[in-house]
Motif scaffolding. Structure first.
Motif, PDB file in Angstrom:
ATOM      1  N   HIS A 266       0.850  -1.183   0.000  1.00  0.00           N
ATOM      2  CA  HIS A 266       0.000   0.000   0.000  1.00  0.00           C
ATOM      3  C   HIS A 266       0.889   1.237   0.000  1.00  0.00           C
ATOM      4  O   HIS A 266       1.848   1.319   0.763  1.00  0.00           O
ATOM      5  N   LEU A 267       0.550   2.199  -0.803  1.00  0.00           N
ATOM      6  CA  LEU A 267       1.212   3.497  -0.737  1.00  0.00           C
ATOM      7  C   LEU A 267       0.316   4.434   0.047  1.00  0.00           C
ATOM      8  O   LEU A 267      -0.863   4.593  -0.287  1.00  0.00           O
ATOM      9  N   VAL A 268       0.843   5.022   1.104  1.00  0.00           N
ATOM     10  CA  VAL A 268       0.025   5.832   2.008  1.00  0.00           C
ATOM     11  C   VAL A 268       0.707   7.177   2.222  1.00  0.00           C
ATOM     12  O   VAL A 268       1.907   7.230   2.506  1.00  0.00           O
ATOM     13  N   VAL A 269      -0.046   8.263   2.073  1.00  0.00           N
ATOM     14  CA  VAL A 269       0.469   9.590   2.380  1.00  0.00           C
ATOM     15  C   VAL A 269      -0.492  10.267   3.347  1.00  0.00           C
ATOM     16  O   VAL A 269      -1.706  10.060   3.281  1.00  0.00           O
ATOM     17  N   PRO A 270       0.029  11.051   4.282  1.00  0.00           N
ATOM     18  CA  PRO A 270      -0.858  11.748   5.225  1.00  0.00           C
ATOM     19  C   PRO A 270      -1.554  12.924   4.559  1.00  0.00           C
ATOM     20  O   PRO A 270      -1.036  13.535   3.620  1.00  0.00           O
ATOM     21  N   VAL A 271      -2.741  13.243   5.055  1.00  0.00           N
ATOM     22  CA  VAL A 271      -3.494  14.416   4.607  1.00  0.00           C
ATOM     23  C   VAL A 271      -3.276  15.501   5.657  1.00  0.00           C
ATOM     24  O   VAL A 271      -3.797  15.406   6.772  1.00  0.00           O
ATOM     25  N   VAL A 272      -2.487  16.500   5.306  1.00  0.00           N
ATOM     26  CA  VAL A 272      -2.022  17.486   6.279  1.00  0.00           C
ATOM     27  C   VAL A 272      -2.494  18.870   5.875  1.00  0.00           C
ATOM     28  O   VAL A 272      -2.438  19.240   4.705  1.00  0.00           O
ATOM     29  N   ALA A 273      -2.937  19.638   6.881  1.00  0.00           N
ATOM     30  CA  ALA A 273      -3.317  21.034   6.645  1.00  0.00           C
ATOM     31  C   ALA A 273      -3.121  21.805   7.935  1.00  0.00           C
ATOM     32  O   ALA A 273      -3.534  21.350   9.004  1.00  0.00           O
ATOM     33  N   GLY A 274      -2.465  22.940   7.838  1.00  0.00           N
ATOM     34  CA  GLY A 274      -2.284  23.792   9.003  1.00  0.00           C
ATOM     35  C   GLY A 274      -1.504  23.149  10.124  1.00  0.00           C
ATOM     36  O   GLY A 274      -1.724  23.456  11.285  1.00  0.00           O
ATOM     37  N   GLY A 275      -0.596  22.243   9.791  1.00  0.00           N
ATOM     38  CA  GLY A 275       0.200  21.590  10.815  1.00  0.00           C
ATOM     39  C   GLY A 275      -0.469  20.400  11.465  1.00  0.00           C
ATOM     40  O   GLY A 275       0.105  19.784  12.357  1.00  0.00           O
ATOM     41  N   PHE A 276      -1.665  20.044  11.039  1.00  0.00           N
ATOM     42  CA  PHE A 276      -2.381  18.906  11.602  1.00  0.00           C
ATOM     43  C   PHE A 276      -2.606  17.857  10.521  1.00  0.00           C
ATOM     44  O   PHE A 276      -2.824  18.174   9.358  1.00  0.00           O
ATOM     45  N   THR A 277      -2.551  16.608  10.910  1.00  0.00           N
ATOM     46  CA  THR A 277      -2.814  15.503   9.999  1.00  0.00           C
ATOM     47  C   THR A 277      -4.247  15.043  10.209  1.00  0.00           C
ATOM     48  O   THR A 277      -4.599  14.592  11.288  1.00  0.00           O
ATOM     49  N   TYR A 278      -5.072  15.165   9.173  1.00  0.00           N
ATOM     50  CA  TYR A 278      -6.491  14.888   9.291  1.00  0.00           C
ATOM     51  C   TYR A 278      -6.885  13.500   8.815  1.00  0.00           C
ATOM     52  O   TYR A 278      -8.040  13.138   8.866  1.00  0.00           O
ATOM     53  N   GLY A 279      -5.971  12.736   8.346  1.00  0.00           N
ATOM     54  CA  GLY A 279      -6.277  11.407   7.837  1.00  0.00           C
ATOM     55  C   GLY A 279      -5.167  10.957   6.912  1.00  0.00           C
ATOM     56  O   GLY A 279      -4.019  11.391   7.038  1.00  0.00           O
ATOM     57  N   ARG A 280      -5.489  10.138   5.942  1.00  0.00           N
ATOM     58  CA  ARG A 280      -4.482   9.663   5.007  1.00  0.00           C
ATOM     59  C   ARG A 280      -5.144   9.232   3.708  1.00  0.00           C
ATOM     60  O   ARG A 280      -6.342   8.943   3.665  1.00  0.00           O
ATOM     61  N   MET A 281      -4.319   9.219   2.686  1.00  0.00           N
ATOM     62  CA  MET A 281      -4.771   8.799   1.372  1.00  0.00           C
ATOM     63  C   MET A 281      -3.952   7.581   1.002  1.00  0.00           C
ATOM     64  O   MET A 281      -2.713   7.590   1.086  1.00  0.00           O
ATOM     65  N   ALA A 282      -4.625   6.522   0.601  1.00  0.00           N
ATOM     66  CA  ALA A 282      -3.936   5.255   0.326  1.00  0.00           C
ATOM     67  C   ALA A 282      -4.247   4.798  -1.087  1.00  0.00           C
ATOM     68  O   ALA A 282      -5.343   5.019  -1.608  1.00  0.00           O
ATOM     69  N   ALA A 283      -3.258   4.165  -1.712  1.00  0.00           N
ATOM     70  CA  ALA A 283      -3.430   3.641  -3.072  1.00  0.00           C
ATOM     71  C   ALA A 283      -2.794   2.269  -3.151  1.00  0.00           C
ATOM     72  O   ALA A 283      -1.777   1.989  -2.499  1.00  0.00           O
ATOM     73  N   ILE A 284      -3.389   1.403  -3.949  1.00  0.00           N
ATOM     74  CA  ILE A 284      -2.837   0.081  -4.172  1.00  0.00           C
ATOM     75  C   ILE A 284      -3.205  -0.330  -5.596  1.00  0.00           C
ATOM     76  O   ILE A 284      -4.318  -0.101  -6.058  1.00  0.00           O
TER      77      ILE A 284
END
Length: 573
Positions: A266-284
């Motif tokens: 799985h390729l996973v990147v964090p979803v970040v805004a304003g210094g906070f991580t709100y979740g993640r986006m994953a691809a396979i």
């Protein structure tokens, strides 16, 4: 020694390496025309190592200058007098993160020691023999040109993807439309997950998407081998969920690794805004997805989430203010209340009950408390929507209030559903429910009943209490006494030695008194329930009357004793 490097653009996934970096793999470099006659003599397992820069070693102290992801070129000149040290050199270079070592033998080194070759094989460090007729400048020029060309192409593609995704947002597209576009661009299954692994949007092959589910947080369940690890909860700007939310809104999270990562393909990147991580986006997908595209998409997803949060916060505050006015009797006549509530998707014109849920005391403080409060609002929104689509839910300071149709007000079932979604191992919440309010004008009284049910229910049963107002009985009256010192004095005066919990005999006698009063002084029934012999119970009754007075003959004394025992059952006074 000379060193050449290229600027480092956004990271790129190189298939099979487990590393996020940018450049050419060693295997790709060996396919270049300048290295057509080069031979790989060891370290074939490391052909996937990535080359970002090149270095020429012609000084003995090269280790101080070696950088990770380098292709090191040498004629062996610095080592010509110490060939016995070549075996140790491979291990030292590998420890520095070297991508590969290319040696041009013949002039200074006739051959490479067997120990050096064996060690390179053991460490999967590619060891390359260069042909004598190839100049280092030709290798440097071609490899650096290819790296730069690839970087430029990928950066250009990334910019094009970013513009396409932003255009989707500008045209009114949301999370699902962006996810669909990314899945098409990558040719992979893509999902946007919140902090606990719940899907917010997904696109692509369903069989692949099934592999992107997350480990259930803190449940002890056995996770599938390809599950994504959950992210840790952390404080972040809070917001209220949308009125029509059917699942909890995305929760703020932090990730141990701020960059992209790979979990079992799985390729996973964090979803970040304003210094906070709100979740993640994953691809396979069938091949390694392009992390550059996924990171660009994650930026756009962060934009959508923060936009949704801002809009949701304003709308939720507006709804909460209106419901607060309704429940405090400041919203106007019934006709106005019904008409205005319809614009929110609520129906306040039908017979309804008010439910209040409040967090119990716990370890969370400060910003974390607000995060928990928002999660509780989301949990109750989800629970109410499942049973009453037109029910009203809003978050007030320190509590969540729901107005639910009378025929849908199964407070036990609603509380269970909300607790399942809330899913916090350290914090619980108590719930109070009112009687049915026939008209909107009756809702303020119903709200007062629900608030009282929460407070008294927690005193009666402790944290996690679920109590209906009609179940309070005499406790409703006792809860009206604001002077708790007066209640304590009443208990002490009425029960005397039996008021404390330190003496086991006093506690045992108090239990006997309680059962006697509950059975209306039925000695036979009391003996049966306490498993005493009849004569033993008669002896205990005599002892109780010596301590408390002739309660078997005095109805007023029995009432006082009953009230004192009820006060003792109320916690927190």
């Amino acid at each position: 020694m000379s060193s050449f490097s290229v600027p480092r653009p956004p990271t790129l996934r190189i298939a099979g390496t487990g590393t996020l970096t940018y450049g050419l793999s060693v295997g790709e470099i060996l396919g270049l025309s300048t290295l057509a006659d080069a031979r790989l003599i060891a370290g074939a397992g490391g052909l996937g190592r990535v080359v970002q820069r090149l270095n020429v070693m012609e000084v003995p102290d090269v280790l101080a200058w070696v950088k990770p992801n380098e292709l090191l070129l040498t004629t062996g000149y610095p080592l010509r007098n110490t060939p016995e040290s070549l075996g140790h050199l491979v291990a030292d270079l590998d420890a520095c993160g070297l991508a590969a070592l290319a040696v041009k033998p013949g002039r200074y080194l006739d051959h490479l020691p067997a120990e050096m070759i064996d060690q390179a094989d053991g460490l999967d460090l590619p060891l390359i023999l260069l042909p004598e007729d190839v100049g280092f400048d030709d290798i440097l020029n071609q490899v650096l040109t290819d790296i730069l060309n690839r970087q430029a192409a990928v950066l250009a593609r990334g910019e094009e993807v970013h513009r396409a995704l932003v255009q989707i947002v500008l045209c009114g597209g949301g999370l699902q439309e962006v996810t669909d576009e990314v899945a098409t661009l990558l040719g992979a299954a893509v999902a946007v997950l919140d902090g606990e692994g719940r899907r917010l949007a997904a696109s692509g092959d369903e069989a692949l998407l099934a592999r992107l589910r997350a480990t259930p947080p803190d449940t002890g369940d056995q996770a599938p081998p390809d599950a994504l690890p959950p992210l840790r909860q952390a404080a972040a700007p809070s917001f209220f969920p949308a009125a029509d939310a059917t699942v909890p809104s995305i929760g703020p999270v932090t990730c141990d690794d701020p960059g992209a990562a790979e979990f079992d393909g799985h390729l996973v990147v964090p979803v970040v805004a304003g210094g906070f991580t709100y979740g993640r986006m994953a691809a396979i997908g069938g091949s390694a997805p392009d992390v550059g595209i996924l990171e660009r998409a994650a930026t756009v997803v962060a934009l959508l989430i923060t936009k949704q949060q801002a809009v949701s916060a304003v709308e939720s505050k507006y709804r909460a203010d209106f419901l607060r006015d309704v429940l405090t009797g400041n919203s106007g006549d019934d006709e106005h209340v019904v008409a205005h509530s319809t614009s929110f998707g609520w129906d306040l014109g039908r017979p309804s009950a008010v439910i209040v849920a409040a967090l119990d005391r716990g370890p969370a403080r400060g910003p974390e408390e607000r995060v928990l409060q928002d999660r509780l609002v989301a949990a109750w929104t989800s629970a109410v929507r499942r049973r009453d689509r037109n029910g009203a839910v809003a978050g007030f300071s320190g509590e969540v209030v729901a107005v639910v149709a009378a025929d849908a007000c199964d407070v036990q079932a609603l509380a269970k559903d909300a607790a399942t979604v809330f899913a916090d191992q350290e914090r619980t919440f108590s719930v109070g429910a009112s009687r049915v309010a026939e008209l909107p004008a009756d809702l303020p009284s119903a709200y007062d009943q629900a608030v009282k049910a929460v407070r008294v229910g927690r005193q009666m049963h402790g944290d996690g209490a679920i109590v209906h107002f009609d179940e309070l009985g005499v406790f409703r009256l006792l809860s009206l006494v604001e002077d708790t010192a007066e209640l304590h004095a009443f208990v002490q005066e009425t029960l005397g030695e039996l008021a404390g919990d330190r003496d086991p005999e006093a506690v045992d006698l108090r239990r006997t008194l309680q059962v006697l009063l509950e059975t209306n002084l039925n000695v036979a029934e009391t003996a049966r329930r306490l498993h005493f012999h009849y004569n033993t119970l008669r002896y205990r009754i005599g002892k109780l009357e010596r301590l408390l007075g002739p309660f078997t003959d005095d109805a007023h004394l029995r009432l006082n004793l009953t009230l004192a025992l009820h006060v003792l059952r109320m916690r927190g006074i």
